[in-house]
Scaffold this motif. Structure first.
Motif, short mmCIF file in Angstrom:
data_model
loop_
_atom_site.label_atom_id
_atom_site.label_comp_id
_atom_site.label_asym_id
_atom_site.label_seq_id
_atom_site.Cartn_x
_atom_site.Cartn_y
_atom_site.Cartn_z
N ILE A 1 0.83 -1.05 0.05
CA ILE A 1 -0.07 0.12 0.01
C ILE A 1 0.99 1.14 0.13
O ILE A 1 1.65 1.68 0.68
CB ILE A 1 -0.79 0.22 1.11
N LYS A 2 0.80 2.09 -1.01
CA LYS A 2 1.52 3.29 -1.11
C LYS A 2 0.73 4.31 -0.33
O LYS A 2 -0.47 4.77 -0.87
CB LYS A 2 1.90 3.63 -2.55
N ILE A 3 1.27 4.87 0.37
CA ILE A 3 0.54 6.09 1.25
C ILE A 3 1.22 7.45 1.04
O ILE A 3 2.24 7.68 0.75
CB ILE A 3 0.98 5.86 2.93
N ASP A 4 0.30 8.26 0.70
CA ASP A 4 0.66 9.55 0.17
C ASP A 4 0.98 10.46 1.55
O ASP A 4 1.90 11.16 1.16
CB ASP A 4 -0.54 10.27 -0.33
N ALA A 5 0.55 10.37 2.58
CA ALA A 5 0.80 11.34 3.62
C ALA A 5 0.23 10.67 5.04
O ALA A 5 -0.68 10.02 4.80
CB ALA A 5 0.40 12.56 3.59
N GLN A 6 1.11 11.06 6.11
CA GLN A 6 0.52 10.67 7.18
C GLN A 6 -0.22 11.98 7.88
O GLN A 6 0.24 13.13 7.83
CB GLN A 6 1.60 10.52 8.28
N PHE B 1 -9.31 16.49 -7.46
CA PHE B 1 -8.30 15.81 -7.78
C PHE B 1 -8.70 14.59 -8.83
O PHE B 1 -8.07 14.25 -9.65
CB PHE B 1 -7.52 14.90 -6.69
N ALA B 2 -9.87 14.27 -8.85
CA ALA B 2 -10.66 13.38 -9.95
C ALA B 2 -10.67 13.94 -11.06
O ALA B 2 -10.48 15.10 -11.30
CB ALA B 2 -11.86 12.94 -9.38
N GLY C 1 -1.34 6.72 -12.36
CA GLY C 1 -0.82 8.20 -12.59
C GLY C 1 -1.32 9.45 -11.67
O GLY C 1 -0.85 10.40 -11.37
N ASN C 2 -2.47 9.09 -11.03
CA ASN C 2 -3.30 9.94 -10.21
C ASN C 2 -4.25 9.11 -9.50
O ASN C 2 -5.40 9.49 -9.65
CB ASN C 2 -4.00 11.05 -11.15
N MET C 3 -3.76 8.24 -8.53
CA MET C 3 -4.74 7.49 -7.86
C MET C 3 -5.38 8.26 -6.73
O MET C 3 -4.65 9.32 -6.33
CB MET C 3 -3.69 6.16 -7.20
N SER C 4 -6.52 7.77 -6.26
CA SER C 4 -7.16 8.42 -4.90
C SER C 4 -5.92 8.46 -3.94
O SER C 4 -5.49 7.42 -3.75
CB SER C 4 -8.49 7.60 -4.70
N PRO C 5 -5.76 9.75 -3.10
CA PRO C 5 -4.83 9.70 -2.08
C PRO C 5 -5.23 8.59 -0.84
O PRO C 5 -6.34 8.71 -0.61
CB PRO C 5 -5.05 11.16 -1.75
N SER D 1 -8.59 5.74 2.58
CA SER D 1 -8.99 6.76 1.56
C SER D 1 -10.13 7.62 2.39
O SER D 1 -10.75 6.86 3.06
CB SER D 1 -9.34 6.37 0.32
N ILE D 2 -10.52 8.72 1.81
CA ILE D 2 -11.65 9.29 2.49
C ILE D 2 -12.84 9.28 1.30
O ILE D 2 -12.56 9.60 0.09
CB ILE D 2 -11.21 10.88 2.71
N ASP D 3 -13.90 9.05 2.04
CA ASP D 3 -15.13 8.95 1.00
C ASP D 3 -16.37 9.33 1.60
O ASP D 3 -16.22 10.11 2.78
CB ASP D 3 -15.33 7.30 0.95
N GLU D 4 -17.42 9.57 0.92
CA GLU D 4 -18.69 9.91 1.29
C GLU D 4 -19.68 8.63 1.69
O GLU D 4 -19.75 7.92 0.80
CB GLU D 4 -19.22 11.04 0.48
#
Length: 568
Positions: free
Chosen positions: A450-455, A472-473, A478-482, A548-551
């Motif tokens: 799992i590649k994590i963009d940020a803590q 960002f969508a 090349g532009n995965m969901s953060p 990831s953050i979702d609704e």
């Protein structure tokens, strides 16, 4: 799972971009990770538009292709639009034939039979063109390696224009024009178009000769966006603009065929993920279970009632496909267990009765269980045919190339390939493939990453931040969901396993450390397939989560939720 946190961008660059855009440091950091370093680049990223598209005549041979098609239109030649049987191929054929039919009635379409003719340009297709007085074939999403087929067509007085996006071999076919941004001698600024994207550039060039702009071609962009999503090409640069504008068409004014597929979907806005999991499998099911012609017929139909009828027919193919791949997956899993081959570095399974149309899906499903390079074989005529799938970071095409002495033919790319071999070579190939993979693979790759963009802190997850993330969508390669990581989390005490088989985890998290400082953030989390981690969160244990953050939409209420990827 291996957790890998991506390197932080240089603080000076973060500060500069943060000031230029007036955003939080985390947003500037996420943009920099995606190669966006300036205000102008950010503007293009957040507001993709048609003016971002390149001049189609920058593509090698575009002038030759346009000239030959214009001649055919002026002299009433019959044109055949030829494409592969998958989503990229059938959308390409629908796009090109729909456009040409606005200029001439002399247009035929041709999709090869997956089982009778196989992938790409076929002799049978050329014979069909010859028998029907067709003198020009436009091949889409295939043809770049069809040297002998194009030579055969030339002998019959049939010209070829090739629109492809696969990597060429050392020799190119003797076609009138070859449009492929991956040609070494092509200076087109963007190399990652899908087949339908290359086809769109051709109609953009043809339309420009008629005094039309790209804005006059927006009706075709629902097809292009569908192909971009299904073919898993990078959603960067020109693809991002095409996908973004194509999604607008899908959500506001899709062609009747796509409208018929999505008519049952109760969603306010369809994302590229929805296109990949709702639209694409149904288009693909036609070529997998019956014939790709059904997909082209649906995608070119202008009568909504007829389109609905065709969509219902394709829905039956898709139901059949789902049942078939589920059954074969269970049989393949049982074969691996029975043969006690779980300790090797590969999964290679075979049964002569398995349906050739779904073995690629089955290979992907086996990777979900065993996570290693996988091949699924079935009988195809007097040969064995296989679909190969790989894991992140391992090039299965190179591995097959190292086993070439046992293979009759193969093709594909790093993560997906196909091959055929003689049945008497199966065992020798199987051993050779295991040997090559075991000797060349980095063993760490066998654990999913799992590649994590940020803590970030839990308090950072708020509606304002999510509104920016949504921009960002569209997401994709090349532009995965953060993906974020937060530590020192606690369940409020009501965590439970949910779902029919209790395989999913639903918890509500807080951050005690933040609460002690007055931050009362509390968020619901759903972890699909993480039910077995319930013991990590009970009794107020603290843990780390990747998400990831979702609704969440429930009872006309919308709230933020975390979509858990893993917890420790």
């Amino acid at each position: 799972m291996r957790w890998t946190i991506k390197p932080k961008p240089e603080s000076e660059k973060v500060d500069a971009l943060q000031k230029a855009l007036q955003v939080e440091p985390i947003v500037a950091s996420l943009l920099l990770q995606r190669g966006i370093e300036t205000y102008e680049a950010a503007k293009t990223f957040f507001r993709p538009c048609l003016k971002d598209l390149h001049d189609p005549f920058l593509m090698k041979d575009m002038d030759l292709a346009v000239s030959r098609i214009e001649t055919a239109l002026e002299t009433d030649e019959s044109i055949m639009v030829y494409g592969d049987y998958d989503v990229d191929g059938t959308t390409s054929v629908a796009l090109m034939s729909s456009y040409l039919k606005t200029r001439t009635d002399l247009v035929a379409t041709y999709i090869p039979d997956r089982y009778d003719e196989g992938y790409g340009v076929s002799f049978k297709g050329i014979d069909f063109a010859d028998d029907n007085g067709i003198s020009l074939i436009i091949a889409l999403d295939c043809g770049i390696k069809a040297i002998d087929k194009v030579a055969y067509a030339n002998e019959k007085g049939i010209d070829f224009i090739i629109c492809d996006h696969h990597r060429p071999g050392a020799e190119l076919p003797k076609a009138i024009a070859i449009l492929d941004p991956k040609r070494d001698d092509c200076n087109y600024p963007y190399k990652e178009l899908c087949g339908c994207g290359v086809g769109f550039k051709l109609i953009q060039a043809l339309a420009s000769k008629q005094g039309q702009s790209v804005a006059d071609l927006t009706e075709y962009l629902d097809l292009v966006a569908t192909a971009i999503g299904a073919d898993i090409v990078p959603i960067t640069g020109e693809n991002r603009a095409l996908a973004y504008m194509g999604l607008e068409v899908i959500n506001t004014n899709p062609r009747p065929g796509i409208q018929a597929i999505i008519s049952e979907v109760k969603k306010e806005y369809l994302t590229i993920t929805d296109v990949v999991f709702i639209v694409a499998p149904r288009i693909n099911a036609a070529g997998r279970m019956k014939h790709g012609n059904y997909a082209v017929t649906l995608l070119t139909e202008t009568n909504p009632d007829l389109a609905q009828t065709y969509a219902e027919e394709i829905e039956l193919f898709n139901s059949d496909r789902k049942e078939t791949d589920k059954r074969i997956t269970l049989e393949a899993l049982e074969q691996i267990e029975t043969n006690k081959e779980k300790e090797g570095f590969t999964s290679v399974v075979y049964h002569e009765s398995w349906h050739k149309g779904v073995i690629g899906i089955v290979a992907s499903r086996l990777i979900e269980t065993y996570y290693r390079p996988t091949l699924v074989f079935t009988k195809s005529g007097d040969r064995l045919a296989a679909s190969a799938r790989s894991i992140s970071g391992f090039d299965v095409y190179n591995a097959l190339e190292a086993c070439a002495e046992h293979i009759e033919q193969f093709g594909g790319h790093k993560y997906a390939a196909g091959l055929t071999l003689k049945s008497e070579n199966y065992e020798a190939f199987k051993q050779a493939f295991e040997d090559v993979v075991s000797q060349t693979i980095d063993k760490s790759l066998l654990t999913p990453e799992i590649k994590i963009d940020a803590q970030i802190e839990l308090r950072d997850v708020n509606p304002k931040f999510y509104r920016i993330l949504k921009q960002f969508a569209p997401f994709g390669p090349g532009n995965m969901s953060p993906i974020f990581m937060t530590d020192n989390l606690q369940d409020t005490g009501f965590g439970k396993c949910v779902g029919e088989d209790k395989s999913h985890l639903r918890i509500t998290v807080t951050a005690p450390r933040e609460q002690s400082k007055g931050h009362k953030n509390k968020l619901v989390c759903i972890g699909f397939g993480l039910g077995d981690k319930i013991d990590l969160v009970t009794d107020k244990k603290t843990f780390q989560a990747v998400y990831s953050i979702d609704e969440n939409h429930w009872n006309n209420q919308v709230s933020l939720q975390l979509k858990l990827r893993d917890i420790k």
